[in-house]
Design a protein around this motif. Structure first.
Motif, short mmCIF file in Angstrom:
data_model
loop_
_atom_site.label_atom_id
_atom_site.label_comp_id
_atom_site.label_asym_id
_atom_site.label_seq_id
_atom_site.Cartn_x
_atom_site.Cartn_y
_atom_site.Cartn_z
N PRO A 7 0.83 -1.21 0.00
CA PRO A 7 0.00 0.00 0.00
C PRO A 7 0.86 1.26 0.00
O PRO A 7 1.76 1.40 0.82
CB PRO A 7 -0.77 -0.09 1.33
N GLY B 162 -2.43 4.75 0.06
CA GLY B 162 -3.79 4.23 -0.01
C GLY B 162 -4.08 3.30 -1.18
O GLY B 162 -5.19 2.81 -1.31
N GLN B 163 -3.11 3.05 -2.05
CA GLN B 163 -3.34 2.17 -3.19
C GLN B 163 -2.14 1.24 -3.31
O GLN B 163 -1.05 1.61 -2.90
CB GLN B 163 -3.37 2.98 -4.47
N LEU C 98 -4.27 9.54 -7.59
CA LEU C 98 -4.63 10.24 -6.34
C LEU C 98 -5.33 11.54 -6.66
O LEU C 98 -4.68 12.56 -6.90
CB LEU C 98 -3.36 10.57 -5.54
N ARG D 7 -3.95 17.35 -1.55
CA ARG D 7 -3.00 16.55 -0.78
C ARG D 7 -2.36 17.42 0.30
O ARG D 7 -2.25 18.61 0.16
CB ARG D 7 -1.96 15.96 -1.71
N LEU E 132 -2.58 11.57 5.25
CA LEU E 132 -3.69 10.95 4.54
C LEU E 132 -4.29 9.91 5.47
O LEU E 132 -3.62 8.93 5.82
CB LEU E 132 -3.16 10.30 3.26
N HIS F 61 -7.30 7.20 6.15
CA HIS F 61 -8.30 6.45 5.40
C HIS F 61 -9.57 6.22 6.21
O HIS F 61 -9.55 6.25 7.44
CB HIS F 61 -7.70 5.14 4.92
N PRO F 62 -10.67 5.95 5.50
CA PRO F 62 -11.94 5.74 6.18
C PRO F 62 -11.83 4.61 7.21
O PRO F 62 -11.11 3.63 7.00
CB PRO F 62 -12.87 5.30 5.04
N VAL G 52 0.67 8.33 6.47
CA VAL G 52 -0.51 7.64 5.96
C VAL G 52 -1.06 6.75 7.07
O VAL G 52 -0.32 5.98 7.68
CB VAL G 52 -0.17 6.74 4.75
N GLY H 105 -3.83 3.82 7.55
CA GLY H 105 -4.65 2.90 6.76
C GLY H 105 -6.04 2.68 7.32
O GLY H 105 -6.38 3.15 8.42
N ARG H 106 -6.83 1.92 6.56
CA ARG H 106 -8.22 1.64 6.96
C ARG H 106 -8.25 0.89 8.29
O ARG H 106 -7.50 -0.06 8.48
CB ARG H 106 -8.89 0.81 5.87
N ASP I 6 -3.26 -1.03 6.96
CA ASP I 6 -4.61 -1.23 7.50
C ASP I 6 -4.57 -1.99 8.82
O ASP I 6 -3.83 -2.96 8.98
CB ASP I 6 -5.46 -2.03 6.50
#
Ligand code: GDD
Ligand code: MG
Length: 359
Positions: free
Chosen positions: A33, A36-37, A246, A250, A254, A256-257, A272, A274-275, A292
């Protein structure tokens, strides 16, 4: 203008990613990751943006993970095909191995671990205008020794290819993106491991093939080590590295939900989260990457480090320039610094590793 729709893309993603272990024990490097990707999503988006639609992934290590995620590529506006080496064939062997899938006259080959902002169409234009057999994208770096060093003459024609030399004659290095005339790929020996850098390019130069350079000063980073992976990810978050994958604004972090950030936590430096990850009160994350489900407890500090899937950093621990494997636990007040790597699932008790003597 070169016709990008008449170009095939080949991405080499079959490496073991050893320098990023232990993260690459569970996922191949291009699938880690990144902002986010999966890292590869950024490269695929650039390829799509350049108007190339037919993409072949040369896989080997953990081959199935790529197709499970990207499928036929239609969601990205691409047609993705997969060719798997049961035993890794090296970079040149990997390119030769996809030959049956190639359709176009020109083939743009990518190392699957490069974060870049170069104009792919401009590389194709150089390839066309020089009438080259092969065109290499080159960038300049401070220390060329970890890369392929590529000297050129005044016309931009490549004069040598020196992979990972201790005595580089120039600061121009192979950026890991090439355009091949398709017939050149046909001549690579098949059925055995071949290095494009150590075997194919030197042999082509000896034969007098026309190899030209496209040099530019676009954003460029090989994501193969923890330091570079962390820096590249932070650059994506902060908008220093471009990525069509993205969208939108920015900034310094970042989140994530589904992630939970307690009051008083500080997230800076392109961090970052993660989820489903959690950050406790007063924790300080500077250039941190939480995969995540990772958890950083209250008062901990995570600096330029990666915390793997479901891993935990205990209260008031310090993690700096380190990699924490999936599911590992770093106990309260531990100090992990400077290249420390915690293997997946390892449990370090509270106060178990320290670099200072205070209690
Ligand atoms: N299919 C396949 N098969 N892919 C492979 C294999 C293989 O046997 N071995 C490596 N790859 C893929 C890796 O997954 C990676 O995406 C790419 O080929 C390059 O391998 P790395 O292991 O990352 O090489 P490097 O970073 O040490 O050096 C290469 O990249 C530099 C630029 O980033 C070289 O091409 C250097 O010349 C270059 O400067
Ligand atoms: Mg690399």
């Amino acid at each position: 203008m070169a016709d990008s729709s008449g170009t095939d893309a080949v991405i080499l993603v079959g490496g073991l990613g050893t320098r990023l272990r232990p993260l690459t024990l569970s996922a191949p490097k291009p699938m880690l990751p990144t902002a986010g990707q999966p890292f590869l999503a950024h490269l695929l988006a650039r390829i799509a943006e350049a108007g190339i639609t037919h993409v072949i992934l040369g896989t080997s290590f953990k081959a199935e993970v790529f197709e499970e995620h990207f499928g036929d590529g239609s969601e990205l506006g691409l047609e993705i095909e997969y060719v798997t080496e049961t035993k890794p064939l090296g970079t040149g062997g990997g390119i030769r191995n996809v030959m049956p899938k190639l359709r176009a006259d020109n083939v743009m080959v990518f190392n699957g671990d490069v974060l870049g902002g170069t104009d792919l169409g401009a590389i194709l234009d150089t390839h066309e205008s020089t009438n080259a057999d092969v065109t290499l994208h080159l960038v300049r770096v401070g220390d060329p020794r970890a890369f392929g060093c590529v000297p050129t003459d005044d016309d931009g024609r490549v004069t040598a290819f020196l992979e990972k030399t201790q005595d580089p004659p120039t600061d121009q290095i192979n950026a890991g993106c090439y355009v091949f005339r398709r017939e050149v790929i046909e001549k690579i020996p098949s059925g055995r491991p071949v290095s494009v850098e150590r075997e194919v390019f030197p042999a082509l130069l000896t034969e007098g093939a026309r190899i030209y350079a496209h040099v530019d000063s676009s954003y460029w980073r090989d994501m193969g080590t923890p330091d570079d992976f962390i820096q590249g990810s932070a650059d994506l978050v902060r908008g220093i590295a471009p990525s069509p994958a993205l969208p939108g604004q920015r900034g310094e972090s970042l989140v994530h939900p589904g992630a939970g950030i307690a009051p008083g936590a500080l997230l800076i430096g392109g961090t970052v989260v993660g989820r489903g990850a959690e950050v406790g009160a007063g924790a300080r994350l500077d250039g941190a990457i939480l995969f995540d489900g990772a958890k950083v407890e209250a008062g901990a500090r995570v600096v330029r480090s990666i915390v793997g899937f479901g891993a935990r950093v205990g209260p008031r621990a310090l993690v700096r320039d380190a990699v924490i494997g999936d599911g590992a636990n770093v106990g309260a007040r531990c100090e992990l610094i400077q290249g420390a790597r915690v293997w997946p699932g390892v449990d370090i008790p509270d106060g178990g590793i320290r670099f200072s003597t205070d209690v």
